[in-house]
Design a protein around this motif. Structure first.
Motif, short mmCIF file in Angstrom:
data_model
loop_
_atom_site.label_atom_id
_atom_site.label_comp_id
_atom_site.label_asym_id
_atom_site.label_seq_id
_atom_site.Cartn_x
_atom_site.Cartn_y
_atom_site.Cartn_z
N PHE A 71 47.38 -40.36 -55.09
CA PHE A 71 46.31 -41.32 -54.87
C PHE A 71 45.96 -41.38 -53.39
CE2 PHE A 71 45.03 -45.50 -53.46
CZ PHE A 71 43.95 -45.79 -54.28
N ALA A 72 46.98 -41.47 -52.53
CA ALA A 72 46.75 -41.57 -51.08
C ALA A 72 46.01 -40.35 -50.57
CB ALA A 72 48.08 -41.74 -50.36
N ALA A 73 46.42 -39.16 -51.03
CA ALA A 73 45.76 -37.93 -50.57
C ALA A 73 44.31 -37.91 -51.01
CB ALA A 73 46.51 -36.71 -51.12
N ARG A 74 44.04 -38.34 -52.25
CA ARG A 74 42.66 -38.34 -52.75
C ARG A 74 41.82 -39.39 -52.03
NH1 ARG A 74 42.09 -39.11 -58.78
NH2 ARG A 74 39.95 -38.54 -58.27
N TYR A 75 42.42 -40.55 -51.76
CA TYR A 75 41.66 -41.57 -51.02
C TYR A 75 41.23 -41.04 -49.66
CZ TYR A 75 40.73 -45.33 -47.82
OH TYR A 75 40.14 -46.10 -46.85
N VAL A 76 42.15 -40.41 -48.94
CA VAL A 76 41.83 -39.91 -47.60
C VAL A 76 40.73 -38.87 -47.66
CG1 VAL A 76 42.73 -38.67 -45.60
CG2 VAL A 76 44.10 -40.48 -46.64
N ARG A 77 40.82 -37.94 -48.62
CA ARG A 77 39.84 -36.86 -48.71
C ARG A 77 38.50 -37.32 -49.29
NH1 ARG A 77 44.01 -34.29 -51.48
NH2 ARG A 77 42.72 -34.39 -53.37
N GLU A 78 38.55 -38.04 -50.41
CA GLU A 78 37.36 -38.29 -51.20
C GLU A 78 36.62 -39.58 -50.87
OE1 GLU A 78 38.38 -37.98 -55.34
OE2 GLU A 78 39.55 -36.15 -55.03
N LEU A 207 55.31 -41.75 -47.41
CA LEU A 207 54.05 -41.16 -47.88
C LEU A 207 52.85 -41.71 -47.13
CD1 LEU A 207 52.02 -42.92 -50.00
CD2 LEU A 207 54.06 -42.79 -51.43
N LEU A 208 52.95 -42.98 -46.71
CA LEU A 208 51.87 -43.55 -45.90
C LEU A 208 51.79 -42.85 -44.55
CD1 LEU A 208 49.69 -45.66 -45.37
CD2 LEU A 208 51.49 -47.23 -44.63
N GLU A 209 52.94 -42.62 -43.92
CA GLU A 209 52.96 -41.91 -42.64
C GLU A 209 52.43 -40.49 -42.79
OE1 GLU A 209 56.97 -42.22 -41.29
OE2 GLU A 209 56.77 -44.33 -40.68
N GLU A 210 52.77 -39.84 -43.91
CA GLU A 210 52.29 -38.48 -44.16
C GLU A 210 50.77 -38.45 -44.28
OE1 GLU A 210 52.40 -35.55 -48.02
OE2 GLU A 210 54.26 -36.58 -47.48
N ALA A 211 50.23 -39.40 -45.04
CA ALA A 211 48.78 -39.44 -45.22
C ALA A 211 48.07 -39.81 -43.93
CB ALA A 211 48.43 -40.45 -46.32
N THR A 212 48.64 -40.75 -43.19
CA THR A 212 48.02 -41.18 -41.93
C THR A 212 48.02 -40.04 -40.91
OG1 THR A 212 48.71 -43.47 -42.31
CG2 THR A 212 48.12 -42.88 -40.06
N ALA A 213 49.08 -39.25 -40.90
CA ALA A 213 49.16 -38.13 -39.96
C ALA A 213 48.08 -37.09 -40.20
CB ALA A 213 50.54 -37.48 -40.04
N GLN A 214 47.57 -37.01 -41.42
CA GLN A 214 46.53 -36.04 -41.74
C GLN A 214 45.13 -36.53 -41.36
OE1 GLN A 214 47.06 -35.41 -45.93
NE2 GLN A 214 49.06 -34.42 -45.70
N MET A 215 44.99 -37.83 -41.09
CA MET A 215 43.66 -38.39 -40.87
C MET A 215 42.92 -37.81 -39.66
SD MET A 215 44.18 -42.40 -41.89
CE MET A 215 44.80 -42.85 -43.52
N PRO A 216 43.56 -37.67 -38.49
CA PRO A 216 42.79 -37.19 -37.32
C PRO A 216 42.11 -35.85 -37.56
CG PRO A 216 44.86 -38.14 -36.60
CD PRO A 216 44.92 -38.08 -38.11
#
Length: 232
Positions: A71-78, A207-216
């Motif tokens: 869910f987190a990965a899809r939220y960040v991308r989509e 998992l939150l840290e992992e998703a946040t690290a991908q944001m920049p």
């Protein structure tokens, strides 16, 4: 849902009266209020309504850590990268250029795209509160015209649009502001899901840290270096 230790540091203001002598103090004092609203909105949407993802099930169905990670990965991308960041950036640019008419049109376009969504009322309720906190900035004509449109029923005051305006009128670091928005929003979703399903806190944090690290790396193209400077 109250935020916990996973909240990242920020430099976003609450909208208090601004002048050169109290600029830095005001930024620091108002950071938790602004991002707290973003996080609380995300938690509310996660606990009680459909997610922001176009085809996703409710967060109530995201009951495992692997499902929450997806869910987190899809939220960040989509959603964040494809929709929320672009409208924040548009609002930031229009506010900096003093284009109130176009800003109101952007708000109206967001209404056409999102008015039927389950999170709509919470979103513009938070946005209206934040916009109202900018009312003391009487020298910011774009803010006053946006407020007038809100009061006349010509705008809703969606929170991503207001967030972009806030970044602009306080001349805050754009990159940091966009990433903080995503981190706080996703943090609210994660908090709500963790509590609803009693998921392991350490795994949710990871998992939150992992998703946040991908944001920049997913940020849209940004203006020149001057846009990254906060005023001092």
């Amino acid at each position: 849902t109250k935020s916990r230790s996973r909240r990242p540091a920020s430099s976003l203001p609450s909208g208090a009266m601004w002048n050169s002598s109290n600029a830095a103090a005001s930024r620091a004092a108002g950071a938790d209020a602004m991002l707290g609203d973003v996080r609380a909105l995300a938690a509310q949407m996660g606990a009680g309504g459909r997610s922001l993802l176009p085809a996703a099930a409710t967060l109530a169905a995201v009951g495992t850590v692997p499902a929450l990670r997806e869910f987190a990965a899809r939220y960040v991308r989509e959603t964040l990268a494809a929709s929320e960041w672009p409208v924040i950036l548009q609002a930031w640019q229009l506010a900096r250029e003093g284009k109130a008419r176009e800003l109101i049109a952007l708000d109206q376009e967001w209404t056409r795209r999102n008015a039927a969504a389950a999170f709509a009322e919470a979103s513009f309720r938070v946005g209206r509160r934040q916009l109202g906190q900018l009312r003391p900035l009487r020298h910011e004509r774009v803010v006053l015209r946006y407020l007038a449109a809100l009061e006349a029923g010509e705008a809703r005051g969606w929170h991503p649009v207001v967030y972009g305006v806030t970044l602009a009128v306080f001349n805050l670091p754009l990159r940091q502001g966009l990433v903080n928005f995503g981190a706080q929003t996703l943090g609210g979703f994660v908090d709500a899901t963790e509590q609803a399903h009693r998921l392991p806190a350490a795994e949710c944090q990871a998992l939150l840290e992992e998703a946040t690290a991908q944001m920049p790396a997913l940020l849209p193209p940004l203006p020149g270096a001057t846009a990254f400077q906060a005023c001092h």
